[in-house]
Design an enzyme around this catalytic site. Structure first.
Site, short mmCIF file in Angstrom:
data_model
loop_
_atom_site.label_atom_id
_atom_site.label_comp_id
_atom_site.label_asym_id
_atom_site.label_seq_id
_atom_site.Cartn_x
_atom_site.Cartn_y
_atom_site.Cartn_z
N HIS A 1 4.05 2.35 -1.88
CA HIS A 1 2.71 1.85 -2.22
C HIS A 1 2.13 2.68 -3.36
O HIS A 1 2.44 3.87 -3.48
CB HIS A 1 1.82 1.94 -0.98
CG HIS A 1 0.46 1.34 -1.15
ND1 HIS A 1 -0.57 2.00 -1.78
CD2 HIS A 1 -0.03 0.14 -0.78
CE1 HIS A 1 -1.64 1.22 -1.78
NE2 HIS A 1 -1.34 0.08 -1.18
N ASP B 1 -3.22 -7.74 0.61
CA ASP B 1 -3.85 -6.48 0.23
C ASP B 1 -5.25 -6.38 0.83
O ASP B 1 -6.18 -5.88 0.19
CB ASP B 1 -3.89 -6.30 -1.30
CG ASP B 1 -3.84 -4.83 -1.72
OD1 ASP B 1 -3.96 -3.95 -0.85
OD2 ASP B 1 -3.67 -4.56 -2.92
#
Lengths: 384, 384
Positions: A223, A346
């Site tokens: 990430h 997200d």
């Protein structure tokens, strides 16, 4: 989203499906759609929706981030992010909403999922995770965050999966926690936020982490976080350090470092997941291959077993988080293959409904949509 | 490449033309092709081929780069590049070939162009141009390099165009040289190699350069160089600083800085050209727009007149240099429009024949191919 709307959206996707070179003709796509009931039958089909990069945090970490946000002795670019979200953001602001939603694993989150027909969040600890603490503190936080995550999954087993965090500051202890998180807690894989104290995971001291991930057969979601101190300077202006630009420069660079380091020759079954449509690495595959081949031919660089693009297709998968462009989606499905792309929202940083509409109107045949919406995630993250 | 081979390649391109969403149907594309004689007529048509990012250098600069390559007092990443090419590379090596070809403007270059049917090189001084010298030296080198370039164009007026260099170290004197280079020397536009002494052109002290370019109606080619010192650290391993990865991170970041600085509100007619398929900025347009809109709505950032993608389509054009992927080409033509993409080889760093074959087999209708191969360059660089 009503059933009727979903039906229309699916039909629109089917009619547009011919423009992607997926090996399915329009006619074949329509046949699949009909067999799945996408035409106006009594019980229209909709794909299972598994969102794969969905953030949460714990109250203890939120409190710790608030304190870190107040330090004046670090030039790390993520400090501003932590301050903006965790240090009493203006009530009613979007930062306040982020904070509230990150801390909720039972009410508002499920309501928002239900509203848009999202079946599952694959949860992961939000940036910067445990990566800005000393090794012992980071390990303790990783254990408690993984316990809290596993508890949430146990409370809502059909709605949540989870990616365990770990503390790269202590690679061998990280490997133990990775084992506990998957074997004992039954979490689905791992997440790490790019660099740790400005160091990248291609350095061999971190390889026990890759060894564990490969042995456990679970992917590591690489990430973003903001650029490391050594590359931060040009991102300090115009708030360019975060999601608008810096995340991609940092994380794409990290992924390319992994490829050139030879990590994937040593751990050929290791799977790395990149968000944000692959942090632009898919855009560069031709150039990576060309330049690497030249350098290898000239004896200028370490010889690798595969080409960069071969590693990318074998050892990486990507998600759609934060990039709701049909042009990019079509590109990555064509270039990486239908098995290497997964849907993500997200949450809470991106709104849910547009992320669903983006997929429901995607110019992909239903068989490909099924892979991106849920089948690839089920396979890669061992989700049931 | 014989006429026969060209005919076949053009026919292949026509037959593949349907897969790009350019507004032309297969039938329309075929009609255009027939009217241009792409089918087996007596005089097969081939598009004019203008390559737009073609490098050269002068003997004086090659000598200066050789000296710079020997310094031990700079951590600038381009030093290694200069040393590898200009400091007596191994005879017969590709670096030796680069050096020889950069210095030639009359023989080998024209022979290679002829061999692949390349009509024109739009020449520009190779990296790092004049940007690693003090202001006075840089200005002197820019004047002599532009004189040499104009002389080469005069010798071969149908084969060469030229982009003038300038010295950002002294912005007002740079503006004067830009005027001289276009008005007196009749060069076609400008080139600059990203940062200068780790500073980016969005800083207002550099704006006389943009003012000159806009007033003269000529574009600035924002060419890569390696990441500036403040972002160099993660690019120092695995030789990642150059064409394989670092160039793009540096130059894409520079382009995005220009957008967010408001340069294009102040100079709405300024045109910036990016090589390498736009340094991945086209991949990020959706995210740039989304994040900028959110930040503007939250009052977190300077309000701009247009969205980032609107600036990119209005104020930028891109070239294909060094990225010979039909998937990327199709993507950029779809996303940026047919008027914003130009062909380039990146001679001598990329081989010519594959760059031509890449275009000749591109899945684009002939009308679009004509724009990418030459019409857009003719318009944007005022080439005849």
């Amino acid at each position: 989203v009503s059933i009727t709307r979903r039906t229309l959206l699916t039909a629109a996707a089917v009619s547009a499906a011919g423009s992607v070179a997926s090996g399915k003709s329009d006619a074949a796509a329509a046949t699949v759609a009909r067999s799945q009931g996408a035409s106006a039958s009594l019980k229209p089909y909709r794909h299972r929706r598994i969102a794969t990069e969905e953030a949460f945090t714990t109250p203890a970490l939120a409190e710790a981030y608030k304190i870190l946000g107040r330090t004046t002795t670090s030039s790390n670019l993520d400090i501003a992010f932590m301050k903006s979200i965790f240090d009493d953001p203006t009530p009613g602001s979007i930062r306040d909403e982020f904070r509230r939603r990150l801390l909720d694993l039972d009410t508002e989150r499920l309501a928002i999922m239900d509203e848009s027909g999202v079946d599952m969040h694959l949860l992961s600890l939000t940036i910067p995770g445990v990566q800005m603490f000393d090794a012992d503190t980071a390990l303790d936080f990783s254990v408690s965050a993984n316990d809290a995550l596993a508890e949430a999954v146990r409370r809502h087993p059909t709605r949540f999966g989870g990616l365990a965090c770990f503390a790269p500051q202590s690679p061998r202890r990280a490997a133990k926690e990775m084992e506990r998180a998957t074997q004992n807690l039954k979490l689905n894989g791992f997440i790490v936020n790019s660099h740790t104290n400005n160091e990248y995971l291609d350095e061999t001291k971190f390889w026990p982490i890759f060894e564990a991930a490969e042995a456990l057969g679970r992917p590591i979601y690489l990430h973003p976080r903001s650029p490391s101190d050594g590359m931060a300077a040009p991102f300090r202006n115009y708030q360019m350090s975060g999601s608008i630009w810096g995340y991609a420069a940092e994380t794409g660079t990290h992924a390319v470092r992994l490829i050139f380091s030879g990590v994937f020759d040593r751990f050929p079954k290791l799977k790395i997941v990149l968000g944000h449509m692959g942090e632009a690495v898919p855009y560069w595959l031709w150039r990576l291959d060309f330049m690497h081949a030249r350098r290898t031919a000239e004896g200028m660089t370490k010889k690798l077993q595969l080409t960069p693009s071969e590693y990318f297709r074998r050892n990486f998968a990507i998600t759609t988080s934060g990039v709701e462009s049909h042009d990019v989606l079509t590109y990555v499905v064509n270039v990486l293959g239908v098995d290497n792309v997964m849907w993500a929202i997200d949450y809470p940083y991106q709104p849910t409904q547009p992320a669903v509409a983006f997929m429901d109107t995607a110019p992909l045949p239903p068989s490909v949509l099924a892979k991106v919406y849920h089948q690839n995630a089920e396979r890669i993250f061992h989700l049931v």
